[in-house]
Design a protein around this motif. Sequence first.
Motif, short mmCIF file in Angstrom:
data_model
loop_
_atom_site.label_atom_id
_atom_site.label_comp_id
_atom_site.label_asym_id
_atom_site.label_seq_id
_atom_site.Cartn_x
_atom_site.Cartn_y
_atom_site.Cartn_z
N ILE A 63 7.38 3.76 -3.07
CA ILE A 63 6.97 4.38 -1.80
C ILE A 63 6.60 5.85 -2.02
N LYS A 67 2.87 7.40 -1.24
CA LYS A 67 2.63 8.55 -0.36
C LYS A 67 1.90 9.66 -1.10
N VAL A 76 1.96 1.45 3.12
CA VAL A 76 3.23 2.18 3.01
C VAL A 76 4.27 1.52 3.91
#
Length: 717
Positions: A63, A67, A76
């Motif tokens: 994650i 990002k 996401v």
Amino acid sequence: MFSRPLQSLLRQYSRLLSPPAVSPSPPALSLPRLHRALMATQVEKEVQLGPLRVAVKEQGDLIRAMKAEGRPNLEVQAAVSELRKRKTALEKKEKDLIPQEAKIDRGKLEDTLKRRYFYAPAFSIYGGVAGLYDYGPMGCAMKSNLLSLWRQHFVLEEGMLEIDSCILTPEPVLKASGHTDRFSDFMVKDEATGECFRADHLLEDVMESLVSDPKCPPEKKEEYQLIRAKADSYSQEELAGLFTRFSIKSPVTGNSLSPPMDFNLMFKTSIGPGGALTGFLRPETAQGIFVNFKRLLEFNNGKLPFAAAQIGKAFRNEISPRSGLLRVREFEMAEIEHFVHPEKRNKFEKFSNVADLSISLFSACNQMDGKSAESLTLGDAVRSGLVANETLGYFVGRIHLFLTRIGVDPGKLRFRQHMSNEMAHYASDCWDAECLTSYGWVECVGCADRSCYDLTCHVTAAKVDMSAKEQLSEPLTVDVVEVAPEKGVIGKQFRKEAKVIMDALAALSSSQAEAAEKEATEKGSYELEVGDKKYTLQRNMFKIKRYQKTVHVVDVIPSVIEPSFGVGRILYTVLEHSFGVREGDEQRAWLALPPCVAPVSCSVLPLSSNEQFSPFVQQIASSLKSRGISHKIDDSGGSIGRRYARTDEIGIPFGVTVDFDSLQSKTATLRERDSMRQIRASLEELPGIVSSLISGQLSWAEVEGKWPTFTGPESTQ
């Protein structure tokens, strides 16, 4: 966590580290052997948890990378959903590894609480209503003590302003706060009978049933467990797909179910006989404080910072209430709104009082890395930026002190930080005080930095100034942009409504004025909203003025730090953490409630029903009453041991027993519930001793050091 055979090893280990002055028989195992045994158990635990921790960390790292690369938000969110699933699986395994000795017999606890009438299902003679509970005499007394301590700990010690706002709330208030649009859960409905079920709860039950099937293959069992763990995070479309995939029917009738739909959790009603004004039973107490902000600010002489507090009922129309007091439809809340200058949140004069307090913090980073909560001082947490600012850190510390004071086990308390996907868009940081119960980790208190979102929403909706005036130490030159209405043009076009429009234009802020200018330049007109109406203004109906002025006072919309307490959840947690059974007697349950929250502080027990005892009993009772000490006289039949057991069941910390020696010596015994030890003192001294014990001025060890110990058996007739 350790298995049953190793509990004895732990006790031996403790004795070896702190040997008594006179050692009993030699320990069964030497210190090195015990240490190796304990380390082996910890290794065994980590062997089971290790792969789950690695899985959580891998997903957390993924994650972070997504990002950093700027991947699409939908990707996401899908990865975050998978992370939540892996976290839940890790927490479930950690809970499963808790040794049986540390687990509470919830059935026995709930039987005790209902039998001694702490609380019970409401309207039971009519079949009851799910999610509604009545508090009995013991529950009322305990809740009253808990809230009294809350007022003392927060309202009095912090100098807060307490209010009591209306429960019945007009729709515009909750429309402005966002509750009418976003306060909902997914629901499915029996298409034949109309009976409703909460979609995620029903999915959990179905998965649990599939997992418990002996014929279920191991790989499918793992899949079903993960679906169950993730049930409350699925979208409406995902839930619909799962209900279709598993052909989920009504658990009551077996009928087909409707697709999942949004269900607003607020109780809707109408205000007034005509029913024209829609209202709701409030879902929280906070909005009552926000809408009264101007009055509270004036009461505080217009100065920031200050805090307002409120205790009261709130209502949420849960689709399928469960877990006793933990998820109900009517409940008590205690909320605080601390208003502070946005730029001064990181300076709180009393933060030093809690800076050295060590607290179990479960950071968002640790959650993503699959790690456990860590013990840190609040000073270190704020300095490192883990906790956003000193004001938030101060209230986290005060919440910790309050919960542990009223009986929450510190070893079963942690503060969990909201992860970015949980955090409201307007919040800068949020920590939940979570308590470990037989239901798992339960959120009991939320503590959030809500910035200035709530007040700004009401400013926009009600068109009312909610700012505080800050006196500047030095004058400041500022750029001003304002709207100048063309009165003649507006008056000719809008006639009677012209004044409303011109007042609204004049009230626009500098940023709103610039936005109006931009819209009018690009589109040739500007759409002005005034209440529920919209007016289209042509470009020639107003001008934009720009100039500089020197100001000595500036308007400030304060930020809000909000600690929010679920009273019923806290009360249940304290009861569960205090519950136990006497060693060697599994049928003798007792509640080790702190004296400050125990529903009754002292029992008075005559050893015999002989009339000669009555004057002494009344003397003690009157003296306790004059000191404001709640007491209960138990002159029923049965042995004194049985009566002690009855008082222990409702958590009475101290008991005065009038026996045959009292008739001559004018003395009585005082029993302490936890140790079951007793001392003997004069009738005149005993109420004062009890009062000092309750207030904390004396400890039981000090009492035993000053007064002679009484060693009579509890079974004395």
